[in-house]
Design an enzyme around this catalytic site. Structure first.
Site, PDB file in Angstrom:
ATOM      1  N   ASP A 159      -4.535   1.381  -2.120  1.00 35.16           N
ATOM      2  CA  ASP A 159      -3.531   2.415  -2.363  1.00 35.16           C
ATOM      3  C   ASP A 159      -4.235   3.717  -2.693  1.00 35.16           C
ATOM      4  O   ASP A 159      -5.233   3.704  -3.425  1.00 35.16           O
ATOM      5  CB  ASP A 159      -2.637   2.007  -3.543  1.00 35.16           C
ATOM      6  CG  ASP A 159      -1.184   2.399  -3.350  1.00 35.16           C
ATOM      7  OD1 ASP A 159      -0.934   3.417  -2.680  1.00 35.16           O
ATOM      8  OD2 ASP A 159      -0.306   1.691  -3.870  1.00 35.16           O
TER       9      ASP A 159
ATOM     10  N   HIS B 146      -3.006  12.072   0.733  1.00 38.82           N
ATOM     11  CA  HIS B 146      -2.384  11.202  -0.286  1.00 38.82           C
ATOM     12  C   HIS B 146      -2.844   9.751  -0.192  1.00 38.82           C
ATOM     13  O   HIS B 146      -2.599   8.969  -1.103  1.00 38.82           O
ATOM     14  CB  HIS B 146      -0.854  11.267  -0.154  1.00 38.82           C
ATOM     15  CG  HIS B 146      -0.288  12.577  -0.582  1.00 38.82           C
ATOM     16  ND1 HIS B 146       0.387  12.755  -1.766  1.00 38.82           N
ATOM     17  CD2 HIS B 146      -0.329  13.803  -0.005  1.00 38.82           C
ATOM     18  CE1 HIS B 146       0.757  14.011  -1.887  1.00 38.82           C
ATOM     19  NE2 HIS B 146       0.332  14.675  -0.825  1.00 38.82           N
TER      20      HIS B 146
HETATM   21  P1  ADQ Z   1       3.681   5.437  -1.740  1.00 36.78           P
HETATM   22  O1  ADQ Z   1       2.884   4.521  -0.887  1.00 36.78           O
HETATM   23  O2  ADQ Z   1       5.104   5.607  -1.371  1.00 36.78           O
HETATM   24  O3  ADQ Z   1       3.004   6.865  -1.851  1.00 36.78           O
HETATM   25  P2  ADQ Z   1       3.670   5.300  -4.743  1.00 36.78           P
HETATM   26  O4  ADQ Z   1       2.600   6.229  -5.137  1.00 36.78           O
HETATM   27  O5  ADQ Z   1       3.728   4.118  -5.626  1.00 36.78           O
HETATM   28  O6  ADQ Z   1       3.550   4.793  -3.249  1.00 36.78           O
HETATM   29  O7  ADQ Z   1       5.062   6.059  -4.833  1.00 36.78           O
HETATM   30  C1  ADQ Z   1       6.312   5.448  -4.578  1.00 36.78           C
HETATM   31  C2  ADQ Z   1       7.441   6.289  -5.173  1.00 36.78           C
HETATM   32  O8  ADQ Z   1       8.680   5.841  -4.644  1.00 36.78           O
HETATM   33  C3  ADQ Z   1       7.485   6.174  -6.682  1.00 36.78           C
HETATM   34  O9  ADQ Z   1       7.781   7.408  -7.248  1.00 36.78           O
HETATM   35  C4  ADQ Z   1       8.625   5.169  -6.908  1.00 36.78           C
HETATM   36  O10 ADQ Z   1       9.332   5.363  -8.097  1.00 36.78           O
HETATM   37  C5  ADQ Z   1       9.521   5.422  -5.718  1.00 36.78           C
HETATM   38  N1  ADQ Z   1      10.179   4.157  -5.390  1.00 36.78           N
HETATM   39  C6  ADQ Z   1       9.616   3.055  -4.894  1.00 36.78           C
HETATM   40  N2  ADQ Z   1      10.537   2.067  -4.788  1.00 36.78           N
HETATM   41  C7  ADQ Z   1      11.700   2.565  -5.219  1.00 36.78           C
HETATM   42  C8  ADQ Z   1      13.034   2.059  -5.345  1.00 36.78           C
HETATM   43  N3  ADQ Z   1      13.385   0.829  -4.983  1.00 36.78           N
HETATM   44  N4  ADQ Z   1      13.975   2.871  -5.813  1.00 36.78           N
HETATM   45  C9  ADQ Z   1      13.667   4.128  -6.153  1.00 36.78           C
HETATM   46  N5  ADQ Z   1      12.431   4.667  -6.071  1.00 36.78           N
HETATM   47  C10 ADQ Z   1      11.460   3.897  -5.610  1.00 36.78           C
HETATM   48  C11 ADQ Z   1       1.944   7.569  -1.164  1.00 36.78           C
HETATM   49  C12 ADQ Z   1       0.583   6.866  -1.243  1.00 36.78           C
HETATM   50  C13 ADQ Z   1       0.233   6.577  -2.693  1.00 36.78           C
HETATM   51  C14 ADQ Z   1       0.239   7.885  -3.485  1.00 36.78           C
HETATM   52  C15 ADQ Z   1       1.519   8.664  -3.254  1.00 36.78           C
HETATM   53  C16 ADQ Z   1       1.471  10.054  -3.870  1.00 36.78           C
HETATM   54  O11 ADQ Z   1       0.595   5.648  -0.497  1.00 36.78           O
HETATM   55  O12 ADQ Z   1      -1.023   5.937  -2.800  1.00 36.78           O
HETATM   56  O13 ADQ Z   1       0.140   7.584  -4.866  1.00 36.78           O
HETATM   57  O14 ADQ Z   1       1.791   8.824  -1.861  1.00 36.78           O
HETATM   58  O15 ADQ Z   1       0.322  10.738  -3.522  1.00 36.78           O
END
Ligand code: ADQ
Length: 465
Positions: free
Chosen positions: A362, A154
């Site tokens: 990312d 990921h």
């Molecule tokens: P993350 O680094 O966690 O994921 P991201 O892909 O943006 O980053 O996903 C975060 C998730 O958490 C989103 O669905 C978001 O809605 C949720 N989230 C964040 N803050 C929140 C809040 N305050 N309240 C509720 N929900 C919140 C890792 C990798 C990424 C990759 C994903 C999936 O680092 O690059 O895209 O896995 O493969």
């Protein structure tokens, strides 16, 4: 159809998606349709061996095991989050090259593999996820598992020079060849993996077949998506989302809102983002009193020093910006350290004229996709996206920025503030169509089709050769 077995560090329909992060959110969406067994860490530490606990949760069976305190320190906080996470995001300066962590990591991969092995059926399809379990497939194979096993990373795959700084990189990459299919977020990650195999390990690549250490596997890019239509519907129609949107609009009193939502992580570029906002207020006085920047950043991995330090830095910066520019009736930066329910988040995205997503690195970034999916097509907001997020390759209609270039980001915000309705609609439509096509179901189905249909044929040819 064979039973699907998912292996990931965190398991199950999580209550706190923000802390669990993007992986759990994506897998919940991916598995809802298919069911199966989901196996990983319970989230608890326990020094008594409690074995593997299995429970039913709707269409899913959840199997979990605890970690001991030492395992938690060495495997989770240590090798996974103080070594692999920073290194794979190009932060060699934050990487702890401690061999004790690696030993703990291997032991936990072996322990989890031996916990799963007795639960496996002969024709299961096993799909292992992310940097916590790079060595898991190899451990299972050593126990005699012959099922199709796939792995999806990921986070980014680093360039060979960066990976080579890790003392045990050769063993880790060798372990990856126990899998039948390797999936990466972008074709750039895939290229870097192939580069490593060819230049550092003496392997060779033919199309998507990669040969090294006496095995040929399939390696491909499978960019992860979101449940685009479901998210769009939730943002537009759910009562909670609508209530949150109205609340936000009321509190803005005619001002525009710009939003960022990230786990509180140094890869997300938050200090640089705050500085860019300050630069905007400095360079473009017309933004003062007119724009509110809402940054939601729930704490994650609070046990790791680098995370605690960044939190302090952000508190300092936000206090400085609000002290310097705020008026009695306008707080420029609203900085919130807690999780929101997904429906509320959808409403907040929809209430925001600008989505500012500028990670320094990312794997994909699902927030960028959620922001677009939540927009009102009649009057959509503008997405500003880092050129170092994997999502940029699928979202060329976003305004792409270099997150390190504070001035460029400030200018992009100003550009977004004044973008015409026509241009906003055009960009939105192109982005939304792409997200609808490459959604989370497409990601799941294309990975599993490769693992279930292409990999076995390939294994048979290898055997008869
Ligand atoms: P993350 O680094 O966690 O994921 P991201 O892909 O943006 O980053 O996903 C975060 C998730 O958490 C989103 O669905 C978001 O809605 C949720 N989230 C964040 N803050 C929140 C809040 N305050 N309240 C509720 N929900 C919140 C890792 C990798 C990424 C990759 C994903 C999936 O680092 O690059 O895209 O896995 O493969």
């Amino acid at each position: 159809m064979s039973r699907l077995v998912i292996v990931s560090n965190r398991v199950g329909p999580v209550r706190d998606a923000a802390r669990a992060g993007g992986l759990a959110v994506a897998l919940v969406d991916a598995l809802r349709a298919r069911g199966g067994l989901w196996y990983g860490w319970s989230g608890d530490t326990n020094n008594q061996s409690a074995g593997v606990k299995v429970e039913q949760a709707g269409p899913l069976q959840l199997a979990t095991a605890d970690l001991t305190e030492d395992e938690y320190d060495d495997y989770y906080n240590g090798f996974a989050n103080r070594c692999l996470w920073p290194l794979f995001h190009y932060r060699i300066d934050l990487t702890a090259f401690d061999r004790r962590y690696y030993e703990g990591y291997r032991r936990v991969n072996a322990k989890f593999a031996s916990g799963l092995f007795p639960l496996l059926r002969e024709d299961d399809t096993i799909w292992v996820h992310d940097y916590h379990f790079l060595a898991f497939g190899n451990e299972l194979r050593q126990m005699g598992a012959e099922q199709a096993i796939g792995f999806f990373l990921h986070i980014p795959f680093p360039s060979p020079e960066v990976l080579a700084t890790l003392p045990n990189h050769d063993a880790l990459v060798r372990g990856l060849f126990a899998y039948d299919v390797l999936g990466f977020q972008t074709s750039r990650d895939l290229e870097r993996f192939c580069d490593f195999v060819v230049r550092e390990a003496g392997g060779h690549v033919e199309g998507d077949r990669v040969t090294c250490f006496g095995r040929t596997i399939i390696a491909r890019a499978f960019p992860i998506g979101i449940d685009t239509e479901g998210f769009a519907k939730m943002a537009a129609e759910s009562e909670d989302a609508r209530r949150q949107q109205e609340k936000a609009v009321r509190s803005l009193r005619g001002r525009a809102q710009m939003i960022g939502v990230d786990r509180l992580d140094y890869t997300k570029g938050l200090p640089e983002r705050f500085q860019a906002f300050e630069r905007l207020l400095d360079d473009y006085p017309d933004a003062r009193g007119e724009l509110v920047y809402l940054q939601i950043a729930p704490t994650s991995r609070g046990d790791v020093q680098a995370y605690r330090e960044m939190r302090q830095e952000l508190e300092g910066l936000s206090g400085h910006i609000n002290g310097q520019y705020g008026e009695f009736d306008w707080t420029p930066l609203r900085y919130i350290n807690r999780a929101f329910a997904r429906r509320s988040l959808a409403g907040l995205y929809r209430a925001s004229k600008i989505g500012l997503i500028t990670p320094l690195r990312d794997g994909m970034n699902l927030v960028a996709k959620e922001y677009v999916a939540a927009q009102n097509p009649e009057d959509p907001g503008v997405l500003i996206l880092s050129r170092f997020a994997g999502a940029i390759y699928q979202m060329p209609e976003a305004i792409a920025v270099n997150p390190y270039d504070i001035k460029e980001v400030a200018d992009a915000i100003q550009n977004a503030r004044y973008m015409s309705l026509e241009e906003r609609q055009e960009r939105f439509q192109a982005l939304f169509d792409g997200l609808k096509r490459d959604d989370v179901a497409y990601w799941r189905d294309s990975f599993l089709a490769t693992l279930e249909h292409e990999a076995p044929m390939h294994r048979n040819t290898e055997r008869s050769a």
